[in-house]
Design a protein around this motif. Structure first.
Motif, PDB file in Angstrom:
ATOM      1  N   LYS A   1       0.706  -1.092   0.050  1.00 55.31           N
ATOM      2  CA  LYS A   1       0.026  -0.156   0.085  1.00 55.31           C
ATOM      3  C   LYS A   1       0.798   1.016  -0.036  1.00 55.31           C
ATOM      4  N   GLU A   2       1.934   1.121   0.772  1.00 57.73           N
ATOM      5  CA  GLU A   2       2.722   2.436   0.915  1.00 57.73           C
ATOM      6  C   GLU A   2       3.580   2.646  -0.387  1.00 57.73           C
ATOM      7  N   GLY A   3       4.076   1.489  -0.983  1.00 55.06           N
ATOM      8  CA  GLY A   3       4.502   1.655  -2.548  1.00 55.06           C
ATOM      9  C   GLY A   3       3.860   2.088  -3.411  1.00 55.06           C
ATOM     10  N   PHE A   4       2.581   1.786  -3.317  1.00 53.75           N
ATOM     11  CA  PHE A   4       1.582   2.219  -4.517  1.00 53.75           C
ATOM     12  C   PHE A   4       1.247   3.727  -4.115  1.00 53.75           C
ATOM     13  N   MET A   5       1.098   4.081  -3.067  1.00 50.90           N
ATOM     14  CA  MET A   5       0.592   5.489  -2.768  1.00 50.90           C
ATOM     15  C   MET A   5       1.794   6.280  -3.051  1.00 50.90           C
ATOM     16  N   GLN A   6       3.147   5.955  -2.723  1.00 50.28           N
ATOM     17  CA  GLN A   6       4.285   6.548  -3.209  1.00 50.28           C
ATOM     18  C   GLN A   6       4.588   6.651  -4.850  1.00 50.28           C
ATOM     19  N   GLN A   7       4.159   5.672  -5.373  1.00 49.71           N
ATOM     20  CA  GLN A   7       4.259   5.841  -7.122  1.00 49.71           C
ATOM     21  C   GLN A   7       3.158   6.581  -7.435  1.00 49.71           C
ATOM     22  N   MET A   8       1.886   6.480  -6.750  1.00 45.86           N
ATOM     23  CA  MET A   8       0.836   7.239  -7.276  1.00 45.86           C
ATOM     24  C   MET A   8       1.276   8.959  -6.977  1.00 45.86           C
ATOM     25  N   ASN A   9       1.764   9.379  -5.877  1.00 43.49           N
ATOM     26  CA  ASN A   9       2.106  10.556  -5.543  1.00 43.49           C
ATOM     27  C   ASN A   9       3.272  11.072  -6.707  1.00 43.49           C
ATOM     28  N   HIS A  10       4.131  10.204  -6.991  1.00 45.06           N
ATOM     29  CA  HIS A  10       5.026  10.608  -8.125  1.00 45.06           C
ATOM     30  C   HIS A  10       4.565  10.810  -9.283  1.00 45.06           C
ATOM     31  N   ASN A  11       3.597   9.878  -9.815  1.00 50.81           N
ATOM     32  CA  ASN A  11       2.771   9.995 -11.178  1.00 50.81           C
ATOM     33  C   ASN A  11       1.867  11.174 -11.121  1.00 50.81           C
ATOM     34  N   GLN A  12       1.463  11.596 -10.039  1.00 49.85           N
ATOM     35  CA  GLN A  12       0.486  12.971  -9.806  1.00 49.85           C
ATOM     36  C   GLN A  12       1.488  14.175 -10.088  1.00 49.85           C
ATOM     37  N   ALA A  13       2.651  14.168  -9.528  1.00 50.00           N
ATOM     38  CA  ALA A  13       3.583  15.243  -9.782  1.00 50.00           C
ATOM     39  C   ALA A  13       3.913  15.310 -11.181  1.00 50.00           C
ATOM     40  N   LEU A  14       4.339  14.183 -11.672  1.00 51.41           N
ATOM     41  CA  LEU A  14       4.592  14.470 -13.126  1.00 51.41           C
ATOM     42  C   LEU A  14       3.530  14.863 -14.056  1.00 51.41           C
ATOM     43  N   ILE A  15       2.260  14.535 -13.601  1.00 56.01           N
ATOM     44  CA  ILE A  15       1.069  15.079 -14.453  1.00 56.01           C
ATOM     45  C   ILE A  15       0.954  16.606 -14.138  1.00 56.01           C
ATOM     46  N   ILE A  16       1.041  17.134 -13.159  1.00 60.10           N
ATOM     47  CA  ILE A  16       1.054  18.503 -12.641  1.00 60.10           C
ATOM     48  C   ILE A  16       2.092  19.282 -13.286  1.00 60.10           C
ATOM     49  N   CYS A  17       3.450  18.591 -13.298  1.00 62.32           N
ATOM     50  CA  CYS A  17       4.307  19.333 -14.280  1.00 62.32           C
ATOM     51  C   CYS A  17       4.143  19.409 -15.719  1.00 62.32           C
ATOM     52  N   CYS A  18       3.512  18.200 -16.143  1.00 63.47           N
ATOM     53  CA  CYS A  18       3.189  18.477 -17.616  1.00 63.47           C
ATOM     54  C   CYS A  18       2.179  19.433 -17.858  1.00 63.47           C
ATOM     55  N   MET A  19       1.260  19.646 -16.881  1.00 58.34           N
ATOM     56  CA  MET A  19      -0.055  20.385 -16.959  1.00 58.34           C
ATOM     57  C   MET A  19       0.564  21.960 -17.323  1.00 58.34           C
ATOM     58  N   ARG A  20       1.550  22.219 -16.258  1.00 57.04           N
ATOM     59  CA  ARG A  20       2.094  23.567 -15.928  1.00 57.04           C
ATOM     60  C   ARG A  20       2.831  23.897 -17.368  1.00 57.04           C
ATOM     61  N   ASN A  21       3.464  22.886 -17.996  1.00 54.54           N
ATOM     62  CA  ASN A  21       3.970  23.007 -19.388  1.00 54.54           C
ATOM     63  C   ASN A  21       3.043  23.478 -20.463  1.00 54.54           C
ATOM     64  N   VAL A  22       1.778  22.655 -20.372  1.00 55.12           N
ATOM     65  CA  VAL A  22       0.952  22.959 -21.353  1.00 55.12           C
ATOM     66  C   VAL A  22       0.302  24.244 -21.216  1.00 55.12           C
ATOM     67  N   TYR A  23      -0.024  24.724 -20.066  1.00 56.69           N
ATOM     68  CA  TYR A  23      -0.392  26.007 -19.571  1.00 56.69           C
ATOM     69  C   TYR A  23       0.518  27.262 -20.029  1.00 56.69           C
TER      70      TYR A  23
END
Length: 71
Positions: free
Chosen positions: A46-68
């Protein structure tokens, strides 16, 4: 019977030096508990999954900032 984990850790216990022909079940259980205690810094599934999910969310936010920024 030898222990690969103990051999890789360069331990000088009976598990690596002479090996064992037979053991009581409680001796093996104690050895396994000691190995698991050594690996206690590992994350649970569960901890590993949550950590990976947080990492993926951070990548998506970074990509969205680039698009904006580009628009």
């Amino acid at each position: 019977m030898f222990c690969k984990i103990c051999k890789n850790a360069n331990s000088s216990s009976v598990w690596t030096t002479t090996g064992l022909e037979w053991l009581k079940e409680d001796c093996i259980e104690r050895h396994i508990k000691a190995i698991n205690a050594k690996n206690s810094d590992q994350l649970t599934i569960k901890e590993g999954f949550m950590q990976q999910m947080n990492h993926n969310q951070a990548l998506i936010i970074c990509c969205m900032r680039n698009v904006y920024y580009l628009t």
